[in-house]
Design a protein around this motif. Structure first.
Motif, PDB file in Angstrom:
ATOM      1  N   ASP A   6       0.828  -1.214   0.000  1.00  0.00           N
ATOM      2  CA  ASP A   6       0.000   0.000   0.000  1.00  0.00           C
ATOM      3  C   ASP A   6       0.860   1.261   0.000  1.00  0.00           C
ATOM      4  OD1 ASP A   6      -2.564  -1.128  -0.162  1.00  0.00           O
ATOM      5  OD2 ASP A   6      -2.632  -1.473   2.007  1.00  0.00           O
ATOM      6  N   GLU A   7       2.050   1.189   0.589  1.00  0.00           N
ATOM      7  CA  GLU A   7       2.950   2.340   0.566  1.00  0.00           C
ATOM      8  C   GLU A   7       3.537   2.540  -0.834  1.00  0.00           C
ATOM      9  OE1 GLU A   7       4.676   2.622   5.056  1.00  0.00           O
ATOM     10  OE2 GLU A   7       5.373   0.910   3.842  1.00  0.00           O
ATOM     11  N   LEU A   8       3.889   1.455  -1.492  1.00  0.00           N
ATOM     12  CA  LEU A   8       4.349   1.577  -2.882  1.00  0.00           C
ATOM     13  C   LEU A   8       3.239   2.165  -3.750  1.00  0.00           C
ATOM     14  CD1 LEU A   8       6.269  -1.797  -3.199  1.00  0.00           C
ATOM     15  CD2 LEU A   8       7.282   0.492  -3.271  1.00  0.00           C
ATOM     16  N   ALA A   9       2.009   1.707  -3.525  1.00  0.00           N
ATOM     17  CA  ALA A   9       0.869   2.257  -4.264  1.00  0.00           C
ATOM     18  C   ALA A   9       0.695   3.745  -3.949  1.00  0.00           C
ATOM     19  CB  ALA A   9      -0.407   1.486  -3.932  1.00  0.00           C
ATOM     20  N   GLY A  10       0.945   4.136  -2.706  1.00  0.00           N
ATOM     21  CA  GLY A  10       0.841   5.543  -2.327  1.00  0.00           C
ATOM     22  C   GLY A  10       1.850   6.405  -3.066  1.00  0.00           C
ATOM     23  N   VAL A  11       3.067   5.898  -3.215  1.00  0.00           N
ATOM     24  CA  VAL A  11       4.092   6.633  -3.956  1.00  0.00           C
ATOM     25  C   VAL A  11       3.675   6.769  -5.419  1.00  0.00           C
ATOM     26  CG1 VAL A  11       6.494   6.599  -4.747  1.00  0.00           C
ATOM     27  CG2 VAL A  11       5.952   5.997  -2.375  1.00  0.00           C
ATOM     28  N   ARG A  20       9.067   1.548 -13.564  1.00  0.00           N
ATOM     29  CA  ARG A  20       9.726   0.793 -12.490  1.00  0.00           C
ATOM     30  C   ARG A  20      10.980   1.531 -12.000  1.00  0.00           C
ATOM     31  NH1 ARG A  20       9.152  -4.506 -11.188  1.00  0.00           N
ATOM     32  NH2 ARG A  20      10.824  -5.385  -9.940  1.00  0.00           N
ATOM     33  N   ALA A  21      11.758   2.060 -12.952  1.00  0.00           N
ATOM     34  CA  ALA A  21      12.980   2.787 -12.587  1.00  0.00           C
ATOM     35  C   ALA A  21      12.651   4.027 -11.756  1.00  0.00           C
ATOM     36  CB  ALA A  21      13.758   3.173 -13.845  1.00  0.00           C
ATOM     37  N   GLU A  22      11.595   4.725 -12.127  1.00  0.00           N
ATOM     38  CA  GLU A  22      11.194   5.910 -11.356  1.00  0.00           C
ATOM     39  C   GLU A  22      10.747   5.530  -9.950  1.00  0.00           C
ATOM     40  OE1 GLU A  22       9.639   8.615 -15.143  1.00  0.00           O
ATOM     41  OE2 GLU A  22       8.217   7.352 -14.040  1.00  0.00           O
ATOM     42  N   LEU A  23      10.032   4.422  -9.813  1.00  0.00           N
ATOM     43  CA  LEU A  23       9.607   3.989  -8.484  1.00  0.00           C
ATOM     44  C   LEU A  23      10.816   3.581  -7.643  1.00  0.00           C
ATOM     45  CD1 LEU A  23       7.445   3.466  -6.404  1.00  0.00           C
ATOM     46  CD2 LEU A  23       6.964   1.265  -7.514  1.00  0.00           C
ATOM     47  N   CYS A  27      11.914   5.403  -4.139  1.00  0.00           N
ATOM     48  CA  CYS A  27      12.184   4.675  -2.895  1.00  0.00           C
ATOM     49  C   CYS A  27      13.581   4.994  -2.380  1.00  0.00           C
ATOM     50  CB  CYS A  27      12.000   3.174  -3.115  1.00  0.00           C
ATOM     51  SG  CYS A  27      10.280   2.718  -3.422  1.00  0.00           S
ATOM     52  N   GLY A  28      14.526   5.188  -3.287  1.00  0.00           N
ATOM     53  CA  GLY A  28      15.866   5.601  -2.889  1.00  0.00           C
ATOM     54  C   GLY A  28      15.856   6.983  -2.243  1.00  0.00           C
ATOM     55  N   GLU A  29      15.067   7.890  -2.808  1.00  0.00           N
ATOM     56  CA  GLU A  29      14.927   9.230  -2.222  1.00  0.00           C
ATOM     57  C   GLU A  29      14.298   9.150  -0.832  1.00  0.00           C
ATOM     58  OE1 GLU A  29      16.017  12.110  -3.206  1.00  0.00           O
ATOM     59  OE2 GLU A  29      16.635  11.620  -5.243  1.00  0.00           O
ATOM     60  N   ASP A  67       8.399   5.124 -22.678  1.00  0.00           N
ATOM     61  CA  ASP A  67       9.263   4.132 -23.305  1.00  0.00           C
ATOM     62  C   ASP A  67       9.192   2.798 -22.583  1.00  0.00           C
ATOM     63  OD1 ASP A  67      10.117   5.989 -25.151  1.00  0.00           O
ATOM     64  OD2 ASP A  67      11.823   6.617 -23.928  1.00  0.00           O
ATOM     65  N   GLU A  68       8.756   2.840 -21.336  1.00  0.00           N
ATOM     66  CA  GLU A  68       8.700   1.642 -20.516  1.00  0.00           C
ATOM     67  C   GLU A  68       7.269   1.368 -20.076  1.00  0.00           C
ATOM     68  OE1 GLU A  68      11.631   1.333 -17.328  1.00  0.00           O
ATOM     69  OE2 GLU A  68      12.477   3.209 -18.076  1.00  0.00           O
ATOM     70  N   THR A  69       7.097   0.184 -19.539  1.00  0.00           N
ATOM     71  CA  THR A  69       5.825  -0.161 -18.921  1.00  0.00           C
ATOM     72  C   THR A  69       5.623   0.763 -17.727  1.00  0.00           C
ATOM     73  OG1 THR A  69       6.038  -2.447 -19.621  1.00  0.00           O
ATOM     74  CG2 THR A  69       4.583  -2.023 -17.763  1.00  0.00           C
ATOM     75  N   LEU A  70       4.391   1.184 -17.543  1.00  0.00           N
ATOM     76  CA  LEU A  70       4.059   2.062 -16.424  1.00  0.00           C
ATOM     77  C   LEU A  70       3.414   1.254 -15.303  1.00  0.00           C
ATOM     78  CD1 LEU A  70       2.580   5.079 -18.393  1.00  0.00           C
ATOM     79  CD2 LEU A  70       4.854   4.888 -17.373  1.00  0.00           C
ATOM     80  N   LEU A  71       3.612   1.700 -14.089  1.00  0.00           N
ATOM     81  CA  LEU A  71       2.952   1.138 -12.918  1.00  0.00           C
ATOM     82  C   LEU A  71       1.881   2.116 -12.468  1.00  0.00           C
ATOM     83  CD1 LEU A  71       6.139   0.026 -10.969  1.00  0.00           C
ATOM     84  CD2 LEU A  71       4.544  -1.464 -12.183  1.00  0.00           C
ATOM     85  N   VAL A  72       0.690   1.591 -12.203  1.00  0.00           N
ATOM     86  CA  VAL A  72      -0.408   2.397 -11.670  1.00  0.00           C
ATOM     87  C   VAL A  72      -0.977   1.675 -10.454  1.00  0.00           C
ATOM     88  CG1 VAL A  72      -0.993   3.449 -13.899  1.00  0.00           C
ATOM     89  CG2 VAL A  72      -2.142   1.360 -13.194  1.00  0.00           C
TER      90      VAL A  72
END
Length: 156
Positions: A6-11, A20-23, A27-29, A67-72
Motif C-alpha cells: 500500500d505504501e508503494l501504491a501511495g508513492v 519501475r525505474a522511477e519507483l 524509494c531511494g529518495e 518508453d517503458e511499462t508504467l505502474l499504476v
C-alpha cells in the motif's frame, strides 16, 4: 527500505503512474530522507510482490509516450504515504502522463485472465482463492464484469 504494497501504491498515486525505474528512484529518495539504507534488490522484490498481489498494475500505454511499462495503483490497494513521500513530486523530475483509463482496464483484465488460467492449469487452490477475492476488488475498482472468469475459478 521495507515498504508495504500500500505504501508503494501511495508513492505511485502521487504521480499517477511511474516506470519501475522511477519507483526505484523514489524509494531511494525516501530512504535518503529517512536516513536509512536503500537496498534496490529488496525494493525491486517488494515491487514484484505488489504487482503479484494486484496492489500495482503494469500498463503498456503507447498513448502516454512512455518508453517503458508504467505502474499504476491496482484494485486491491489502499494507497498510503510513507514518511517523507509528500515531498517526492518536488524532488523528482517525472513527466506528466495522460494515461488512458481504457488501457489500464484492459491491462488488468488481461493480467487477471492469464493469472486465472495459470492457477486453474496448475491446480493452485490458494491462488484461485486469492484471485476470487481480487475479482471482487476489480469490480469495485472499475466497472468491469468479472462474473464469467469468477465462475471458472469457482469450478476449481
Amino acid at each position: 527500505m521495507d515498504l508495504q504494497p500500500d505504501e508503494l501504491a501511495g508513492v505511485v498515486d502521487l504521480f499517477g503512474s511511474l516506470t519501475r525505474a522511477e519507483l526505484l528512484d523514489a524509494c531511494g529518495e525516501l530512504a535518503f530522507k529517512q536516513g536509512i539504507d536503500d537496498d534496490p534488490e529488496v525494493v525491486a522484490a517488494a515491487i514484484d510482490d505488489a504487482i503479484d498481489s494486484y496492489h500495482l498494475v503494469t500498463v503498456d500505454d503507447h498513448a502516454a509516450d512512455a518508453d517503458e511499462t508504467l505502474l499504476v495503483v491496482g484494485p486491491v490497494a489502499f494507497p498510503a504515504l510513507p514518511d517523507g513521500a509528500a515531498d517526492l513530486p518536488h524532488i523528482m523530475d517525472v513527466p506528466a502522463r495522460d494515461l488512458a483509463r481504457d488501457a489500464v482496464i484492459e491491462a488488468i483484465k488481461a493480467r487477471f485472465r492469464e493469472d486465472a488460467v495459470m492457477a486453474v492449469k496448475n491446480g493452485d487452490e490458494d491462488r484461485v482463492g486469492t484471485l476470487l477475492d481480487v475479482s471482487y476488488d476489480i469490480e469495485a475498482w472499475e466497472n468491469v464484469e468479472m462474473d464469467g472468469l469468477r465462475d471458472r475459478l469457482d469450478d476449481v
